[in-house]
Motif scaffolding. Sequence first.
Motif, PDB file in Angstrom:
ATOM      1  N   ALA A  29     -33.533 -28.517  -9.574  1.00 13.63           N
ATOM      2  CA  ALA A  29     -33.148 -29.198 -10.812  1.00 13.63           C
ATOM      3  C   ALA A  29     -32.570 -28.221 -11.829  1.00 13.63           C
ATOM      4  N   ALA A  30     -33.117 -27.002 -11.868  1.00 12.94           N
ATOM      5  CA  ALA A  30     -32.688 -26.019 -12.872  1.00 12.94           C
ATOM      6  C   ALA A  30     -31.406 -25.292 -12.463  1.00 12.94           C
ATOM      7  N   LEU A  31     -31.216 -25.124 -11.168  1.00 13.11           N
ATOM      8  CA  LEU A  31     -30.107 -24.316 -10.647  1.00 13.11           C
ATOM      9  C   LEU A  31     -28.714 -24.776 -11.091  1.00 13.11           C
ATOM     10  N   PRO A  32     -28.442 -26.089 -11.051  1.00 10.35           N
ATOM     11  CA  PRO A  32     -27.084 -26.515 -11.445  1.00 10.35           C
ATOM     12  C   PRO A  32     -26.735 -26.185 -12.895  1.00 10.35           C
ATOM     13  N   LYS A  33     -27.731 -25.976 -13.748  1.00 10.47           N
ATOM     14  CA  LYS A  33     -27.472 -25.668 -15.164  1.00 10.47           C
ATOM     15  C   LYS A  33     -27.308 -24.164 -15.398  1.00 10.47           C
ATOM     16  N   ALA A  34     -27.746 -23.381 -14.404  1.00 12.43           N
ATOM     17  CA  ALA A  34     -27.841 -21.937 -14.615  1.00 12.43           C
ATOM     18  C   ALA A  34     -26.497 -21.278 -14.924  1.00 12.43           C
ATOM     19  N   LEU A  35     -25.448 -21.674 -14.209  1.00 11.74           N
ATOM     20  CA  LEU A  35     -24.134 -21.059 -14.423  1.00 11.74           C
ATOM     21  C   LEU A  35     -23.624 -21.342 -15.834  1.00 11.74           C
ATOM     22  N   ALA A  36     -23.646 -22.612 -16.216  1.00 13.64           N
ATOM     23  CA  ALA A  36     -23.123 -23.019 -17.525  1.00 13.64           C
ATOM     24  C   ALA A  36     -23.925 -22.377 -18.655  1.00 13.64           C
ATOM     25  N   ARG A  37     -25.223 -22.199 -18.431  1.00 10.82           N
ATOM     26  CA  ARG A  37     -26.079 -21.621 -19.472  1.00 10.82           C
ATOM     27  C   ARG A  37     -26.071 -20.091 -19.470  1.00 10.82           C
ATOM     28  N   PRO A  74     -33.814 -13.733  -5.935  1.00  8.01           N
ATOM     29  CA  PRO A  74     -32.783 -14.330  -5.072  1.00  8.01           C
ATOM     30  C   PRO A  74     -33.335 -14.831  -3.735  1.00  8.01           C
ATOM     31  N   ASP A  75     -34.376 -14.162  -3.218  1.00  7.11           N
ATOM     32  CA  ASP A  75     -34.948 -14.635  -1.956  1.00  7.11           C
ATOM     33  C   ASP A  75     -35.490 -16.058  -2.102  1.00  7.11           C
ATOM     34  N   GLU A  76     -35.847 -16.444  -3.339  1.00  9.61           N
ATOM     35  CA  GLU A  76     -36.362 -17.789  -3.550  1.00  9.61           C
ATOM     36  C   GLU A  76     -35.256 -18.796  -3.864  1.00  9.61           C
ATOM     37  N   PHE A  77     -34.277 -18.406  -4.724  1.00  7.10           N
ATOM     38  CA  PHE A  77     -33.308 -19.439  -5.125  1.00  7.10           C
ATOM     39  C   PHE A  77     -32.048 -19.504  -4.267  1.00  7.10           C
ATOM     40  N   ILE A  78     -31.696 -18.411  -3.586  1.00  5.90           N
ATOM     41  CA  ILE A  78     -30.485 -18.464  -2.746  1.00  5.90           C
ATOM     42  C   ILE A  78     -30.609 -19.534  -1.634  1.00  5.90           C
ATOM     43  N   PRO A  79     -31.754 -19.593  -0.935  1.00  6.10           N
ATOM     44  CA  PRO A  79     -31.867 -20.655   0.086  1.00  6.10           C
ATOM     45  C   PRO A  79     -31.709 -22.062  -0.497  1.00  6.10           C
ATOM     46  N   VAL A  80     -32.213 -22.275  -1.721  1.00 10.22           N
ATOM     47  CA  VAL A  80     -32.073 -23.589  -2.361  1.00 10.22           C
ATOM     48  C   VAL A  80     -30.601 -23.860  -2.679  1.00 10.22           C
ATOM     49  N   ALA A  81     -29.912 -22.838  -3.172  1.00  7.13           N
ATOM     50  CA  ALA A  81     -28.483 -22.977  -3.484  1.00  7.13           C
ATOM     51  C   ALA A  81     -27.671 -23.226  -2.213  1.00  7.13           C
ATOM     52  N   GLU A  82     -28.103 -22.630  -1.112  1.00  9.37           N
ATOM     53  CA  GLU A  82     -27.402 -22.845   0.159  1.00  9.37           C
ATOM     54  C   GLU A  82     -27.579 -24.279   0.629  1.00  9.37           C
ATOM     55  N   LEU A  86     -24.442 -25.513  -3.736  1.00 10.25           N
ATOM     56  CA  LEU A  86     -24.090 -24.852  -4.996  1.00 10.25           C
ATOM     57  C   LEU A  86     -23.755 -23.377  -4.793  1.00 10.25           C
ATOM     58  N   ILE A  87     -24.157 -22.865  -3.654  1.00  9.77           N
ATOM     59  CA  ILE A  87     -23.961 -21.441  -3.372  1.00  9.77           C
ATOM     60  C   ILE A  87     -22.507 -21.000  -3.506  1.00  9.77           C
ATOM     61  N   HIS A  88     -21.569 -21.874  -3.151  1.00  6.07           N
ATOM     62  CA  HIS A  88     -20.170 -21.445  -3.170  1.00  6.07           C
ATOM     63  C   HIS A  88     -19.706 -21.117  -4.589  1.00  6.07           C
ATOM     64  N   GLU A  89     -20.122 -21.976  -5.523  1.00  5.60           N
ATOM     65  CA  GLU A  89     -19.802 -21.736  -6.930  1.00  5.60           C
ATOM     66  C   GLU A  89     -20.466 -20.445  -7.406  1.00  5.60           C
ATOM     67  N   ILE A  90     -21.706 -20.235  -6.975  1.00  8.07           N
ATOM     68  CA  ILE A  90     -22.449 -19.036  -7.374  1.00  8.07           C
ATOM     69  C   ILE A  90     -21.774 -17.785  -6.793  1.00  8.07           C
ATOM     70  N   THR A  91     -21.414 -17.835  -5.526  1.00  7.23           N
ATOM     71  CA  THR A  91     -20.758 -16.672  -4.908  1.00  7.23           C
ATOM     72  C   THR A  91     -19.432 -16.362  -5.594  1.00  7.23           C
ATOM     73  N   ASN A 117     -22.861  -9.786  -1.579  1.00 13.35           N
ATOM     74  CA  ASN A 117     -23.505 -10.581  -0.527  1.00 13.35           C
ATOM     75  C   ASN A 117     -22.861 -11.953  -0.403  1.00 13.35           C
ATOM     76  N   PHE A 118     -22.503 -12.312   0.810  1.00 18.73           N
ATOM     77  CA  PHE A 118     -21.958 -13.636   1.088  1.00 18.73           C
ATOM     78  C   PHE A 118     -22.977 -14.434   1.887  1.00 18.73           C
ATOM     79  N   SER A 119     -23.091 -15.720   1.568  1.00 20.63           N
ATOM     80  CA  SER A 119     -23.955 -16.587   2.365  1.00 20.63           C
ATOM     81  C   SER A 119     -23.148 -17.115   3.543  1.00 20.63           C
ATOM     82  N   ALA A 120     -23.872 -17.602   4.527  1.00 19.81           N
ATOM     83  CA  ALA A 120     -23.266 -18.059   5.770  1.00 19.81           C
ATOM     84  C   ALA A 120     -21.997 -18.880   5.555  1.00 19.81           C
ATOM     85  N   ASN A 121     -22.118 -19.985   4.850  1.00 18.68           N
ATOM     86  CA  ASN A 121     -20.990 -20.900   4.782  1.00 18.68           C
ATOM     87  C   ASN A 121     -19.910 -20.509   3.780  1.00 18.68           C
ATOM     88  N   ASP A 122     -20.161 -19.471   2.992  1.00 18.34           N
ATOM     89  CA  ASP A 122     -19.138 -19.023   2.037  1.00 18.34           C
ATOM     90  C   ASP A 122     -17.835 -18.664   2.747  1.00 18.34           C
TER      91      ASP A 122
END
Length: 284
Positions: A29-37, A74-82, A86-91, A117-122
């Motif tokens: 729930a918090a992650l999508p707001k993180a970039l804008a904030r 990052p070990d906690e939120f990167i998997p959620v972003a993947e 949302l990971i693509h926007e973050i990367t 660092n790139f995630s798999a689907n990036d």
Amino acid sequence: AHGRRKKLMVTAYTDGLDLAYIRTLAISAALPKALARNEFHLVYQPKIAINAGSCTGVEALLRWQSEELGWIGPDEFIPVAEQSGLIHEITAWVCTQAIEQVATWHQQGHKLKVSVNFSANDLLHDTVLTTFEEQLKVHHLDPTYFVLEVTEGAVVENPELTSQRLKSLREKGFGVSIDDYGTGYSSLLQLRDLQATELKIDRSFVMKLEHNVADQTIVRSSIQMAHQLGLHVVAEGVETERAAGLLSDWGCDELQGYFYSKPLEPHYFMQWYLQHQAQVKENS
Ligand code: C2E
Ligand code: MG
Ligand code: MG
Ligand code: MG
């Protein structure tokens, strides 16, 4: 009484599951707001070249200070972003930031390289790579100053398309690093076909190196194999002088870890860097 205790145990167990689940929900729930904030920032950890001992590059690592949840690794939120995509926007954001930082350093006369660092689907997502290359043009930076770190896992998921993308990146001059090497299950054949330029040995093999003979064998033979395949070798998680010594003896090309420095905010990194480089010059 027996029945009652059993019931309590079951409750405790499901409570545990609920907590983990609630945490994941809260992060989603918090992650999508993180970039804008503006809640993300990058820290940089030095990589040391063994021959001269100088710092030639850094790894950019993402940090998140959430308004609702506080500091989350990052070990906690990167998997959620993947999971959420949302990971693509973050990367893309990470790449843009790292490029700006490198541009600043280069303007100051410090020709540092940066690993991202790139995630798999990036790699399968066009906009991430497009953004990356556009930003390089904006800042007139050469791709040879950038290394994309991908994990073995990414590679196992879609080997054909991934290696096709990596090949084209490599042809443009980007470095391609296999991160966390040794924790996945890629075959030697896949490694050969990957078009990587660098192998990064996972810290789980490096952190206990001086006490663990099996780890020594694995690391030493990985370095040999990588060199025979024409790959540059980096060890992460170098925490002691003894580990650094063993790795240099075995010809590992670059070292990264707390023994040299933790990941640092740009300002503190520059302080560390200037001092380190002065020291190297003095000793040479
Ligand atoms: P990684 O790419 O393997 O990064 C190395 C991790 O090891 C970093 O953890 C770093 O702080 C830690 N480390 C470095 N030297 C030492 C040492 O000597 N001892 C110990 N114990 N640890 C050391 P961090 O920053 O928590 O990142 C964890 C993982 O999160 C990264 O592992 C990477 O997989 C992921 N990550 C971080 N930033 C990003 C990002 O921007 N994008 C993506 N997709 N993933 C990221
Ligand atoms: Mg990495
Ligand atoms: Mg790693
Ligand atoms: Mg890792």
